[in-house]
Scaffold this active site. Structure first.
Site, PDB file in Angstrom:
ATOM      1  N   GLU A 226       0.517  -1.666  14.139  1.00 27.68           N
ATOM      2  CA  GLU A 226      -0.243  -0.715  13.310  1.00 27.68           C
ATOM      3  C   GLU A 226      -1.662  -0.641  13.840  1.00 27.68           C
ATOM      4  O   GLU A 226      -2.233  -1.656  14.245  1.00 27.68           O
ATOM      5  CB  GLU A 226      -0.346  -1.166  11.838  1.00 27.68           C
ATOM      6  CG  GLU A 226       0.931  -1.071  11.049  1.00 27.68           C
ATOM      7  CD  GLU A 226       0.765  -1.519   9.589  1.00 27.68           C
ATOM      8  OE1 GLU A 226      -0.366  -1.471   9.044  1.00 27.68           O
ATOM      9  OE2 GLU A 226       1.778  -1.931   9.002  1.00 27.68           O
TER      10      GLU A 226
ATOM     11  N   TYR B 229      -7.111  -3.146  12.190  1.00 23.76           N
ATOM     12  CA  TYR B 229      -7.863  -1.942  11.803  1.00 23.76           C
ATOM     13  C   TYR B 229      -9.343  -2.130  12.121  1.00 23.76           C
ATOM     14  O   TYR B 229     -10.184  -2.081  11.236  1.00 23.76           O
ATOM     15  CB  TYR B 229      -7.633  -1.642  10.308  1.00 23.76           C
ATOM     16  CG  TYR B 229      -6.223  -1.156  10.052  1.00 23.76           C
ATOM     17  CD1 TYR B 229      -5.912   0.184  10.164  1.00 23.76           C
ATOM     18  CD2 TYR B 229      -5.206  -2.050   9.739  1.00 23.76           C
ATOM     19  CE1 TYR B 229      -4.619   0.641   9.968  1.00 23.76           C
ATOM     20  CE2 TYR B 229      -3.903  -1.611   9.547  1.00 23.76           C
ATOM     21  CZ  TYR B 229      -3.615  -0.267   9.666  1.00 23.76           C
ATOM     22  OH  TYR B 229      -2.332   0.187   9.476  1.00 23.76           O
TER      23      TYR B 229
ATOM     24  N   ASP C 215       0.812  -1.211   0.000  1.00 22.41           N
ATOM     25  CA  ASP C 215       0.000   0.000   0.000  1.00 22.41           C
ATOM     26  C   ASP C 215       0.856   1.277   0.000  1.00 22.41           C
ATOM     27  O   ASP C 215       0.665   2.152   0.825  1.00 22.41           O
ATOM     28  CB  ASP C 215      -0.912  -0.044   1.233  1.00 22.41           C
ATOM     29  CG  ASP C 215      -1.893   1.108   1.294  1.00 22.41           C
ATOM     30  OD1 ASP C 215      -2.347   1.558   0.230  1.00 22.41           O
ATOM     31  OD2 ASP C 215      -2.186   1.559   2.425  1.00 22.41           O
TER      32      ASP C 215
ATOM     33  N   GLU D  18       2.986  -8.560   7.122  1.00 23.06           N
ATOM     34  CA  GLU D  18       1.737  -9.192   6.718  1.00 23.06           C
ATOM     35  C   GLU D  18       1.858 -10.077   5.478  1.00 23.06           C
ATOM     36  O   GLU D  18       1.133  -9.896   4.504  1.00 23.06           O
ATOM     37  CB  GLU D  18       0.658  -8.129   6.464  1.00 23.06           C
ATOM     38  CG  GLU D  18       0.244  -7.371   7.697  1.00 23.06           C
ATOM     39  CD  GLU D  18      -0.931  -6.437   7.433  1.00 23.06           C
ATOM     40  OE1 GLU D  18      -1.529  -6.501   6.352  1.00 23.06           O
ATOM     41  OE2 GLU D  18      -1.237  -5.630   8.334  1.00 23.06           O
TER      42      GLU D  18
HETATM   43  C1  GCB Z   1      -1.579  -2.397   6.636  1.00 18.82           C
HETATM   44  C2  GCB Z   1      -0.294  -2.316   5.932  1.00 18.82           C
HETATM   45  C3  GCB Z   1       0.071  -0.904   5.524  1.00 18.82           C
HETATM   46  C4  GCB Z   1      -1.183  -0.190   4.985  1.00 18.82           C
HETATM   47  C5  GCB Z   1      -2.212  -0.125   6.079  1.00 18.82           C
HETATM   48  C6  GCB Z   1      -3.513   0.522   5.600  1.00 18.82           C
HETATM   49  O1  GCB Z   1      -1.880  -3.369   7.294  1.00 18.82           O
HETATM   50  O2  GCB Z   1       0.775  -2.902   6.651  1.00 18.82           O
HETATM   51  O3  GCB Z   1       1.065  -0.955   4.549  1.00 18.82           O
HETATM   52  O4  GCB Z   1      -0.894   1.073   4.482  1.00 18.82           O
HETATM   53  O5  GCB Z   1      -2.513  -1.418   6.518  1.00 18.82           O
HETATM   54  O6  GCB Z   1      -3.670   1.728   5.734  1.00 18.82           O
HETATM   55  O7  GCB Z   1      -4.341  -0.194   5.049  1.00 18.82           O
END
Ligand code: GCB
Length: 647
Positions: free
Chosen positions: A541, A505, A213, A452
């Site tokens: 994260e 997330y 990403d 990941e």
């Molecule tokens: C993740 C990734 C990261 C992305 C982020 C997102 O899990 O490790 O590279 O930018 O989520 O914002 O989706």
């Protein structure tokens, strides 16, 4: 060209072939060191930053440059040339859309006047060093190939003195061809997709696909240097540190090249230039009484204390190299991350090397601004998501006491074909290169071998077992991790890592808008992981996109209020679990950053707490309160620090 664009990066297979058998038995060490070039009484450095000549090979095959041997003559003699700054990604420099999204070979050229004494003295080695170029590079000097390298983000070099001496009167013409094509075996991996339906696509239409990403910026991203050493020279130094009570230990090893015997003087100096220990051996342990330990920012009133390890080769010729050394220890228990035997809690960020116009090019104003923002925020750490950052940044971390989780470019490994032998072999070489480059940074406290990956795939088990074992053998003094998503049940690498790093997330990629699920889901996440592995956990994260200036109350997705509310819900759980086994929280992300174009990204990823231009969103102010309050609870604030300092 179809062949060369994809096959050239594939040459990593050749590079790595030596390691395949070694991998099974022992560590595959690279031959030679990669010390950061520093000036000294015996060494000179000439930086080649500035304007270079540039041409993208837009021929349908992308191979015209090789067919016509563009490296043999001045680039301007074989076609049009434009100005291109180095270091910088080339993508955002011009108004040419086709260059922004270009895939294939681009050509850089620069003529350099080499000081006459470098050439007249046969005893001087002249080395060309590229800090990093993305992704595959070939380097020629005066039309002769001197080196090639697979992989962005890490340096490579070649000795060119003998070549220059063949014709000392001609200028030194440096040509560097760089290819950004990603394949299933590059790191990160990618695939080229061709579209042959002429009712829908133009001739020779192809795209680069990848599963990570961030935008695949390309070009010469870090400075190109020429530097000298004498014929016999200090090629590598490894310094491993520890302490007991008031005594520090620097277990060092020097490797000298270009001589069969060497007379040395090794001196460790404190910040004031006083010699605190010395030796004449190639390896040994230096003892430092009343040691000043290297402490993280906000953990001690005097963070980032560095000694200078001066290695002076006296015979057969003189050479001097001075390495900054921070004396500290790192240990992990089942519930804690210890720095200097004290519990360390990561309150930090994930970053990217990313900015307007220069893309991933090294930029001093940006680097200094980012460190000022990190300190303002009260962050004591960051992860180099998702690739190694510039050595200049790592040196800043050492000096300012910012703790680093050092990640290799193993991101977006989602295709089962990227778990094959060629990929693994290259991944091991990249870890060799990363550890070789960063082993002496006190700020680096852990290696991350991937982000990941599709860990549920059958080959992942052996792949990660091998990779992590290899990394631990390269550096037995630091813990190793890889970053996983929150689905613990399918994970394969976790049994081998020292610290579990989890990305999640909640209420963003699922249960959208339902902030109330966060406490439950996060609690479950931690209990599952800890219950299964009994290892300390870092939330590596978490976050939410916020378009700066978008507001709503009650909070709605993409507003600054929603981003803040996500953070708040996570923090409540962190505060319960950090008393048990959670040892850190790293926000995704420090700043907004560019991604490839797609319907889930509005001119990039907006999960930054700062905008791409480094202005704070509401979440930055909110996180700042928390980080300073954590610092007050877990560390000793430097006497010169006053919180809240003025905005
Ligand atoms: C993740 C990734 C990261 C992305 C982020 C997102 O899990 O490790 O590279 O930018 O989520 O914002 O989706």
């Amino acid at each position: 060209m179809r062949v060369s664009m994809v096959s050239v990066p594939g040459r990593v297979g050749v590079l790595g072939a030596l390691c395949v058998s070694a991998m099974m038995s022992a560590v595959c060490a690279l031959s030679g060191g990669m010390l950061f070039p520093r000036e000294s009484p015996s060494r000179e450095v000439k930086e080649l930053s500035g304007l270079w000549g540039f041409r993208a090979d837009k021929s349908p095959s992308r191979n015209l440059g090789f067919e016509r041997a563009w490296y043999k003559r001045r680039l301007a003699e074989t076609g049009p040339v434009i100005d291109m700054p180095v270091p910088a990604s080339y993508n955002d420099i011009t108004q040419d859309h086709s260059l922004r999204d270009f895939i294939g070979w681009v050509w850089y050229e620069r003529e350099v006047v080499v000081p006459a004494r470098w050439l007249s003295d046969e005893g001087t080695r002249v080395v060309i060093r590229v800090g990093s170029a993305h992704y595959y590079s070939v380097v020629w000097v005066n039309g002769v190939k001197v080196t090639e390298h697979a992989g962005g983000h890490l340096p490579f070099e070649a000795e060119i003195g003998a070549l220059l001496r063949k014709d000392p009167t001609s200028p030194c013409r440096i040509t560097i061809a760089v290819n950004n094509t990603l394949t299933l075996e590059t790191l990160p991996p990618g695939t080229i997709q061709r579209f042959d339906d002429h009712t829908k696509y133009p001739d020779d239409f192809f795209v680069q696909n990848y599963s990570f990403d961030f935008f695949n910026y390309a070009g010469i991203h870090r400075p190109v240097l020429l530097y000298t050493t004498p014929k016999a020279y200090v090629d590598d130094i490894t310094a491993v540190t520890d302490f007991s009570d008031n005594t520090g230990f620097v277990d060092y090893k020097v490797s000298v090249q270009g001589a069969t015997t060497a007379t040395l003087k090794v001196t460790l100096q404190d910040r004031d230039g006083h010699c605190v220990a010395s030796s004449t051996e190639l390896s040994g342990v230096l003892k430092v009484v009343d040691v000043n330990l290297w402490w993280p920012y906000l953990m001690h009133e005097n963070p980032g204390y560095l000694y200078s390890l001066e290695v002076r080769l006296m015979a057969p010729n003189e050479d001097v190299y001075t390495l900054p050394v921070g004396i500290r220890s790192v240990k992990v228990t089942s519930t804690q991350f210890l720095i200097n035997n004290k519990p360390f809690y990561f309150h930090g960020v994930n970053k990217h090397e990313d900015a307007d116009i220069r893309g991933k090019g090294l930029d001093w104003p940006l680097i200094v601004k980012d460190f000022n923002l990190l300190k303002w925020l009260g962050a004591n750490s960051f992860r180099t998501s998702h690739y190694p950052y510039a050595e200049e940044i790592m040196q800043m971390c050492d000096r300012h006491g910012i703790v680093v989780i050092d990640e290799c470019p193993g991101v977006g490994i989602k295709d089962i074909r990227s778990f094959g032998n060629a990929s693994l072999t290259h991944h091991l070489v990249v870890m060799d290169e990363l550890v070789r480059r960063d082993k002496n940074h006190p700020s680096v406290v852990m290696w991350s071998v991937a982000n990941e990956p599709a860990a549920e795939m059958p080959p992942a088990d052996l792949y990660f077992k091998t990779l992590i074992k290899h990394t631990k053998a390269l550096d037995p003094t630091r813990p190793v991790t890889y970053i996983t998503d929150s689905n613990y049940a399918r994970d394969k690498g976790a049994p081998y890592v020292d610290v579990i790093c989890v990305n999640s997330y909640f209420s963003w990629y699922h249960d959208q808008g339902h902030l109330e699920v966060i406490p439950i889901q996060l609690n479950t996440q931690f209990e599952n992981w800890y219950g299964k592995y009994q290892k300390p956990i870092i939330q590596s994260e978490y976050g939410a996109d916020a378009v700066p200036g978008l507001h709503s109350d009650p909070p709605m997705m993409f507003t600054e209020e929603y981003q803040k509310a996500v953070l708040k819900n996570y923090h409540d759980v962190f505060d319960q679990k950090r008393k048990l086994y959670v040892v850190g929280e790293l926000i995704w992300n420090f700043a907004d950053f560019m991604t490839s174009q797609g319907i889930t990204r509005v001119v990039g990823n907006k999960k930054g707490i700062f905008t791409r231009q480094r202005q704070p969103k509401a979440a930055a102010l909110f996180l700042r309160e928390r980080y300073w309050s954590l610092a007050n609870q877990t560390g000793i604030l430097p006497t010169w620090t006053k919180y809240p300092c003025s905005l």
